[in-house]
Design an enzyme around this catalytic site. Structure first.
Site, PDB file in Angstrom:
ATOM      1  N   ASP A 163      -7.059  -1.854   3.736  1.00 54.93           N
ATOM      2  CA  ASP A 163      -6.055  -2.860   3.384  1.00 54.93           C
ATOM      3  C   ASP A 163      -6.406  -4.245   3.928  1.00 54.93           C
ATOM      4  O   ASP A 163      -5.769  -5.234   3.549  1.00 54.93           O
ATOM      5  CB  ASP A 163      -4.673  -2.464   3.925  1.00 54.93           C
ATOM      6  CG  ASP A 163      -4.129  -1.221   3.243  1.00 54.93           C
ATOM      7  OD1 ASP A 163      -4.439  -1.022   2.059  1.00 54.93           O
ATOM      8  OD2 ASP A 163      -3.406  -0.449   3.900  1.00 54.93           O
ATOM      9  N   ASP A 165      -1.540  -0.833   6.091  1.00 55.81           N
ATOM     10  CA  ASP A 165      -1.794  -0.320   7.441  1.00 55.81           C
ATOM     11  C   ASP A 165      -3.210   0.177   7.669  1.00 55.81           C
ATOM     12  O   ASP A 165      -3.589   0.477   8.794  1.00 55.81           O
ATOM     13  CB  ASP A 165      -0.819   0.832   7.746  1.00 55.81           C
ATOM     14  CG  ASP A 165      -1.165   2.085   6.963  1.00 55.81           C
ATOM     15  OD1 ASP A 165      -1.612   1.959   5.799  1.00 55.81           O
ATOM     16  OD2 ASP A 165      -1.000   3.189   7.509  1.00 55.81           O
ATOM     17  N   ASP A 217       0.876  -1.165   0.000  1.00 53.68           N
ATOM     18  CA  ASP A 217       0.000   0.000   0.000  1.00 53.68           C
ATOM     19  C   ASP A 217       0.921   1.224   0.000  1.00 53.68           C
ATOM     20  O   ASP A 217       2.085   1.123   0.397  1.00 53.68           O
ATOM     21  CB  ASP A 217      -0.878  -0.030   1.254  1.00 53.68           C
ATOM     22  CG  ASP A 217      -1.614   1.274   1.462  1.00 53.68           C
ATOM     23  OD1 ASP A 217      -2.277   1.740   0.531  1.00 53.68           O
ATOM     24  OD2 ASP A 217      -1.492   1.847   2.568  1.00 53.68           O
TER      25      ASP A 217
END
Length: 636
Positions: free
Chosen positions: A528, A524, A332
């Site tokens: 996600d 995080d 991410d």
């Protein structure tokens, strides 16, 4: 009173001393008076105290139509003991010492295993010991010393220089540096001021802090770390299934080999029944697959314990096996590769009007970019316009009514009219500088641009380069546009950038990557969680949301991507140690069984049952020692 393993061993050792003395005297043809009865009595005590637990375990397995490692120990001691009683009553030579020493040496191996097991578990004990017992809590204007279990969320506590921070919280006043090495593995102290989060049991260094407690009991980071390490150390790596299957086949196979050994010696080599029995018992004892059973759990325990000290929480043993065959790592962007605290860098158009409209809309949004816009408006002391009919459009932005006009902040998909060519040119320039550009519009027309930048973490490029060097493909998934995403990717060395990804699409891209091999995902945020769960290995940043941390198999306590490299290295080292332990365990049995069966008796290489037991005990110790060496391996 139930005897501990240590007490059983020492009692067994004391009662085998007469047998040991007689063995020393035998070469001198000296026989201890009444030795047969002394041997019977002392061995009986050893059988009751030392061998009995193995008999009970073997009998329980038999009732379930199963055989375990203790089956071989039980059979070895029972055969030698029962035959010696028969021999004593019929005037033949007795072999009580074989039964006694088998029990003694097996207990020795178990006791050494227990001690090393405790050493491997010390990481948990040390973590638990770090927690303070009491803290100074503000009550009715005064600080009162209060037991830690009576402190509640919202209480304000005072921490003096040199004291441990009692619980997780937020600094409300004061300024200091805090040693967080026991949590993050990072040796450098971290500066803490008003608004900063602190972790319980870390050490306050040189300044006084006043902290508002945000987590207590099982919710604190220390408690969660301990719980995760416990689960990891007792988890079941898939390779353990192979060990279990081998053990199920191995024990019956050994018994068949022992019977064949007895029959071959008595039938073809015309050995006595006693000599044939001793060879068979030696086979049974030396083949006990204790080392095989210890190969996986001991390495798993030591490896996850060491990882925890480095701020890497491996929650599941299965992750170790997957990591050994990993092909790609997907990241991410926001909060993972980047700092996660974007700031406004440019405002194009009427600054006051653009920020006023944008801040009014973004004030109701939870997007990370929204807080940057609101913060900039506050810093410029711009009055925020009230908004009605607010709506968040997934993956596009937000819109609502301001003073009766329809306004929006986000991508050009929210604007019905095309963006002015001059604004388009400026947007392109800003995006080439790795800045995220949002459009601000009123009544379907774009009136300005706001450029926001979230810089990469200082260590992201180093970590990603190390992953590239390991031969892993590095991929970044982000909702940003392609230009900004590629600029960030270029800065940190990402091999492949996939931009414009909606939150609900991340898991789909992970599945596509899995078609080429096993994949890890690092993230995080709440959005996600599906990708972390879908990936073969989910790695959650410890600074992330609770749901992300819960979804990952590995948690990085320190918000640093270099932890990904360490996590992969430690996992691979642990899994390689498991395979090494299994290899030597099997090789030991392959070599030991023929020797015990007397295959090499012609060249004088034989093993009596008692020495077979000693060899078996030390094979277990060697596996545990091999696992403990994980504490010394280098992760370079």
């Amino acid at each position: 009173m139930r005897l501990t393993l240590q007490r059983r061993f020492w009692i067994s050792l004391i009662f085998t001393l007469p047998l040991l003395i007689q063995m020393v005297l035998m070469p001198f043809h000296i026989m201890m008076p009444g030795y047969t009865w002394i041997a019977f009595l002392t061995t009986t005590v050893v059988m009751v105290v030392g061998a009995w637990p193995y008999w009970v375990s073997a009998w329980a397995a038999f009732l379930r139509h199963n055989a375990n490692m203790n089956t071989l120990v039980a059979l070895g001691t029972i055969i030698a003991y029962a035959y010696s009683i028969f021999a004593m009553l019929t005037g033949r030579d007795v072999y009580f010492e074989s039964a006694a020493f088998i029990a003694l040496f097996v207990q020795l191996g178990d006791m050494m295993e227990e001690r090393m097991h405790n050493r491997a578990s010390n990481a948990l004990k040390k973590l638990l010991d770090l927690q303070v017992k009491a803290a100074w809590v503000l009550k009715d204007g005064q600080y009162v010393e209060t037991p830690i279990d009576q402190i509640k969320i919202g209480d304000v506590v005072r921490v003096k220089p040199g004291e441990k921070i009692p619980l997780d919280g937020v600094v409300v006043s004061g300024d200091s540096t805090v040693d967080e090495s026991m949590i993050t593995g990072e040796s450098m102290p971290v500066h803490k001021g008003v608004g900063d989060e602190v972790v319980g049991s870390t050490m306050n260094a040189d300044g006084a802090l006043t902290i508002k407690v945000t987590k207590v009991g099982d919710e604190t980071m220390l408690a969660q770390i301990v719980e995760m390490v416990k689960k990891a150390q007792t988890s079941h790596a898939p390779i353990q299934n192979l060990t279990d299957r081998i053990s199920q086949i191995f024990v019956p196979a050994v018994l068949i080999i022992a019977i064949i050994t007895f029959a071959v010696w008595v039938t073809f080599f015309h050995a006595s029944m006693v000599q044939g029995m001793l060879y068979a018992v030696a086979v049974i004892v030396i083949a006990c697959p204790c080392a095989l059973g210890l190969a996986t759990p001991t390495a798993l325990m030591v490896g996850t314990g060491r990882a925890a000290k480095m701020g890497i929480l491996i929650k599941d043993g299965e992750a170790l096996e997957v990591i050994d065959d990993l092909k790609a790592v997907i990241f991410d962007k926001t909060g993972t590769i980047t700092v996660g605290k974007p700031v406004v860098t440019d405002v194009v158009g009427d600054r006051k009007k653009v920020l006023s409209i944008a801040a009014g809309l973004e004030d109701q949004s939870e997007h990370p970019l929204a807080s940057a816009v609101v913060q900039q408006a506050n810093e410029d002391q711009i009055e925020v316009q009230p908004v009605t009919e607010f709506e968040a459009v997934r993956g596009q932005g937000v819109r609502g009514k301001i003073n009766g006009h329809q306004a929006f902040v986000g991508s050009e998909r929210l604007a019905k009219e095309e963006i002015d060519s001059e604004l388009a040119k400026q947007r392109e320039q800003l995006q080439s500088e790795a800045k995220t550009v949002v459009l601000v519009g009123v009544d379907d027309k774009v009136i300005g641009l706001i450029a926001i930048q979230d810089s990469p973490k200082p260590t992201s490029a180093e970590a990603i380069q190390q992953l590239n060097n390991l031969g892993l493909e590095t991929i970044m998934l982000t909702g940003d546009n392609q230009t900004v995403a590629e600029a960030i990717g270029k800065q940190v060395g990402i091999q492949k950038v996939i931009a414009g990804v909606l939150p609900n699409e991340k898991a789909t891209y992970v599945k596509q990557a899995q078609e080429k091999g096993r994949v890890a995902f690092v993230g995080d945020g709440i959005n996600d969680a599906p990708a972390l769960t879908t990936a073969d290995v989910g790695i959650a940043m410890g600074s992330g949301t609770d749901i992300a941390i819960e979804s990952g198999e590995i948690v990085l306590v320190q918000n640093d991507l270099r932890g990904v490299v360490k996590a992969l290295a430690m996992s691979r080292k642990t899994f390689q140690r498991i395979k090494l332990n299994l290899f030597w365990s099997l090789i030991y049995n392959v070599i030991g069984i023929p020797i015990a069966a007397g295959v090499f008796a012609g060249i004088g290489l034989v093993l009596s049952p008692e020495f077979a037991a000693l060899a078996m005990a030390f094979s277990s110790v060697s596996v545990i020692t091999s696992s403990l060496l994980l504490n010394r391996v280098k992760l370079d």
